[in-house]
Write a protein that holds these residues in place. Sequence first.
Motif, mmCIF file in Angstrom:
data_model
loop_
_atom_site.group_PDB
_atom_site.id
_atom_site.type_symbol
_atom_site.label_atom_id
_atom_site.label_comp_id
_atom_site.label_asym_id
_atom_site.label_seq_id
_atom_site.Cartn_x
_atom_site.Cartn_y
_atom_site.Cartn_z
ATOM 1 N N ILE A 166 -9.879 4.520 18.286
ATOM 2 C CA ILE A 166 -8.909 4.377 17.184
ATOM 3 C C ILE A 166 -9.305 5.377 16.087
ATOM 4 O O ILE A 166 -10.361 5.240 15.465
ATOM 5 C CB ILE A 166 -8.890 2.941 16.637
ATOM 6 C CG1 ILE A 166 -8.548 1.961 17.758
ATOM 7 C CG2 ILE A 166 -7.906 2.825 15.493
ATOM 8 C CD1 ILE A 166 -8.661 0.511 17.354
ATOM 9 N N SER A 167 -8.486 6.407 15.880
ATOM 10 C CA SER A 167 -8.795 7.476 14.910
ATOM 11 C C SER A 167 -8.257 7.138 13.528
ATOM 12 O O SER A 167 -7.354 6.306 13.371
ATOM 13 C CB SER A 167 -8.195 8.800 15.379
ATOM 14 O OG SER A 167 -6.802 8.684 15.453
ATOM 15 N N SER A 168 -8.822 7.873 12.556
ATOM 16 C CA SER A 168 -8.375 7.721 11.164
ATOM 17 C C SER A 168 -7.298 8.772 10.834
ATOM 18 O O SER A 168 -7.167 9.803 11.509
ATOM 19 C CB SER A 168 -9.561 7.874 10.210
ATOM 20 O OG SER A 168 -9.121 7.797 8.891
ATOM 21 N N GLU A 169 -6.561 8.497 9.745
ATOM 22 C CA GLU A 169 -5.465 9.403 9.374
ATOM 23 C C GLU A 169 -5.981 10.735 8.839
ATOM 24 O O GLU A 169 -5.361 11.783 8.996
ATOM 25 C CB GLU A 169 -4.587 8.723 8.325
ATOM 26 C CG GLU A 169 -3.369 9.540 7.916
ATOM 27 C CD GLU A 169 -2.526 8.856 6.880
ATOM 28 O OE1 GLU A 169 -1.506 9.436 6.443
ATOM 29 O OE2 GLU A 169 -2.899 7.751 6.471
ATOM 30 N N SER A 170 -7.160 10.719 8.228
ATOM 31 C CA SER A 170 -7.719 11.937 7.618
ATOM 32 C C SER A 170 -8.605 12.729 8.560
ATOM 33 O O SER A 170 -9.237 13.686 8.131
ATOM 34 C CB SER A 170 -8.526 11.566 6.369
ATOM 35 O OG SER A 170 -9.586 10.701 6.726
ATOM 36 N N ASP A 171 -8.664 12.390 9.788
ATOM 37 C CA ASP A 171 -9.502 13.123 10.728
ATOM 38 C C ASP A 171 -8.881 14.463 11.085
ATOM 39 O O ASP A 171 -7.654 14.627 11.058
ATOM 40 C CB ASP A 171 -9.717 12.301 12.002
ATOM 41 C CG ASP A 171 -10.604 11.088 11.739
ATOM 42 O OD1 ASP A 171 -11.222 11.079 10.641
ATOM 43 O OD2 ASP A 171 -10.646 10.188 12.585
ATOM 44 N N LYS A 172 -9.716 15.450 11.345
ATOM 45 C CA LYS A 172 -9.289 16.775 11.760
ATOM 46 C C LYS A 172 -9.806 17.047 13.161
ATOM 47 O O LYS A 172 -10.948 16.727 13.473
ATOM 48 C CB LYS A 172 -9.819 17.852 10.806
ATOM 49 C CG LYS A 172 -9.249 17.758 9.412
ATOM 50 C CD LYS A 172 -9.809 18.871 8.530
ATOM 51 C CE LYS A 172 -9.253 18.788 7.123
ATOM 52 N NZ LYS A 172 -9.790 19.877 6.268
ATOM 53 N N TYR A 173 -8.964 17.651 13.963
ATOM 54 C CA TYR A 173 -9.319 17.985 15.345
ATOM 55 C C TYR A 173 -9.651 19.461 15.405
ATOM 56 O O TYR A 173 -8.849 20.311 14.999
ATOM 57 C CB TYR A 173 -8.163 17.664 16.295
ATOM 58 C CG TYR A 173 -7.880 16.185 16.423
ATOM 59 C CD1 TYR A 173 -8.563 15.419 17.366
ATOM 60 C CD2 TYR A 173 -6.964 15.557 15.578
ATOM 61 C CE1 TYR A 173 -8.318 14.045 17.472
ATOM 62 C CE2 TYR A 173 -6.719 14.210 15.672
ATOM 63 C CZ TYR A 173 -7.396 13.459 16.639
ATOM 64 O OH TYR A 173 -7.148 12.119 16.739
ATOM 65 N N LEU A 174 -10.798 19.828 15.807
ATOM 66 C CA LEU A 174 -11.258 21.202 15.910
ATOM 67 C C LEU A 174 -11.455 21.554 17.370
ATOM 68 O O LEU A 174 -11.965 20.748 18.155
ATOM 69 C CB LEU A 174 -12.575 21.397 15.154
ATOM 70 C CG LEU A 174 -12.552 21.070 13.654
ATOM 71 C CD1 LEU A 174 -13.962 21.222 13.058
ATOM 72 C CD2 LEU A 174 -11.581 21.981 12.928
ATOM 73 N N THR A 175 -11.001 22.780 17.661
ATOM 74 C CA THR A 175 -11.182 23.279 19.029
ATOM 75 C C THR A 175 -12.015 24.538 18.971
ATOM 76 O O THR A 175 -11.928 25.312 17.997
ATOM 77 C CB THR A 175 -9.830 23.567 19.685
ATOM 78 O OG1 THR A 175 -9.118 24.505 18.883
ATOM 79 C CG2 THR A 175 -9.006 22.286 19.822
ATOM 80 N N SER A 176 -12.730 24.816 19.912
ATOM 81 C CA SER A 176 -13.597 25.998 19.970
ATOM 82 C C SER A 176 -12.762 27.227 20.265
ATOM 83 O O SER A 176 -11.795 27.181 21.033
ATOM 84 C CB SER A 176 -14.662 25.812 21.048
ATOM 85 O OG SER A 176 -14.055 25.661 22.321
ATOM 86 N N LYS A 177 -13.102 28.338 19.579
ATOM 87 C CA LYS A 177 -12.405 29.610 19.727
ATOM 88 C C LYS A 177 -13.408 30.662 20.160
ATOM 89 O O LYS A 177 -14.619 30.471 20.042
ATOM 90 C CB LYS A 177 -11.756 30.015 18.410
ATOM 91 C CG LYS A 177 -10.674 29.078 17.917
ATOM 92 C CD LYS A 177 -10.093 29.560 16.611
ATOM 93 C CE LYS A 177 -9.001 28.626 16.128
ATOM 94 N NZ LYS A 177 -8.406 29.077 14.842
#
Length: 560
Positions: free
Chosen positions: A79-90
């Motif tokens: 269950i995630s929070s609304e302020s979470d950020k998803y980062l992907t590797s580049k």
Amino acid sequence: MVCCRLIVEDRRIKKPFLGGWRHKRINVKYLNAESQTGPRKMPPKDTCSRMVQYIWMTDAVTQTPCDHPTQMWRPDCFISSESDKYLTSKPYETYEEMMQRLDHDGKARIIQRNYRIYKLLKHVKEYARQYRELVDNCRKYEEETEMMYKRRHQLEILRRTNPKSRLDFDMLYDLVEQWRRDRLSCTKQRFFRAAVCAENYMILDKTVEMLNVIDQKRRAVMTRYRNRKRAKFLTVNCKSVTWHGYKGKLVEMVTTRNQKARELKMMYDSLTNYSVTQGERMEVLTMLKKSLEVHNCVAAFHLIRLLDEELDYLARGIAKDMSLHFFRERIAYSYLYFIRSSHSCCCQNDDENFCKNVDDEKLREPIAAKTRMCNSCRKLLPYSKFTVHGRMTRLHTCIACTWLRERNTRHVNYDPYVHLLNCVRSDEKAKDSLSTVAFVMQKYDMYHLVNNIWHGHSVVSENRDLFLLKMIRYNVNKEWSPWNCILLTAEEAEIHCRIEDLATVYSKTLIEQILLSHQLAKNHFKHLRKFENKFRETFQNIEDKLVYEPAIKVADYNFT
């Protein structure tokens, strides 16, 4: 566990019942704390209360709760929070690649290019505005110049139509002479000998006719001038005495002589006004006759007799059938003669010493202190009535005799040369020049300088229109003189005043020609150099200030 409770009671005062509780076993009543204390005492005047003196503030930092995901025991449940950020590797990016991607230099170039364009457009608009103002000013200057030229031409036409001065008549004579020369030259080119003789006769007849018309106008002007001159002693005495007094203030004083002269001048104007009706004329004559009844002198009797004759003519209607112009002129002359001789009339005053001070009551125009006799007309005239020019050493001929002599020999229009001389004087006065050469020179000197030395045309453009020419300084830093001047048009004169080095603009041949003209002027006007050394700075010291001077009497002159 035993709980102890301390209760403090103050029974010095009667406390109100505000509620409480009672012990069931011992029956003791317990009251509220507000009722246990006595009434609040008012503090003294000099007491400082801590509650009203200041308030103690405390800053505290607390951390608010943060929402965070809940870790579950199941790997597939999160269950995630609304302020979470998803980062992907580049993929990895170097510094050079990052700077190339950001392109700061390119963006700076874009900003600089746009700013330069904005600045260029701003300058273009500013220069366009200045150009429009310059074009507008040039157009206005051309319009003003053209308007000034037209106005001067219109004034010249008015002066030709209604001449009043000698310059106006010189202009008319010069115009007739030019017409005669042009007509003769045109006749010689168009006709044979017989036709030329006939045409010359017609030209001569027309020239004589035009000269007769000019002489008629001249005689009319002379008649008006004589009429004003014969009453000049009245006009001069009508003016109040004025002078500059304390701190340069203008002081004006009206004396009894001025009041008497004004009354006599009003009666004289009424007598010389012939455009009134018959009833008004009779009223003026009757009023004058009543004022003369107290006099018993010969001049008064003669004037009364003439007034009675005109009153008889007007009463019997004879004035409608015949002209009384010469008779009325005789009355005006008799009235002036009575005014001149009434100062010594003792008819109204029984004082024995009245007639002894006749000079105090006499109405006389001021007499010139310095006079000289004209060698031609043998008249004793003041210095202002003599002809002067730059080469003269002694006063010989008056202005009237000089004008008559020049009229019989040649017809010269001095009006343009007077205009050139006035322009030179105004320019030198505006520049605060200490030289007196421009003020000593006369119209004859300017005529010789323009026609015989500068050959009557501009040095640069050879324009011969005297209305457009100006005589300015050759060397702008030196004072004007006949050996430091140049004849140019108005536009050329403005450009000449802005030239710093004349050798870079004028050719060597032109400069030599100008210097030769200066040498000729220096030889011709060598007498002006003596006046320059003697009267230098004289015109600058002259103040435009009225100074009271008493009237000059005959007893003040020493006749030799």
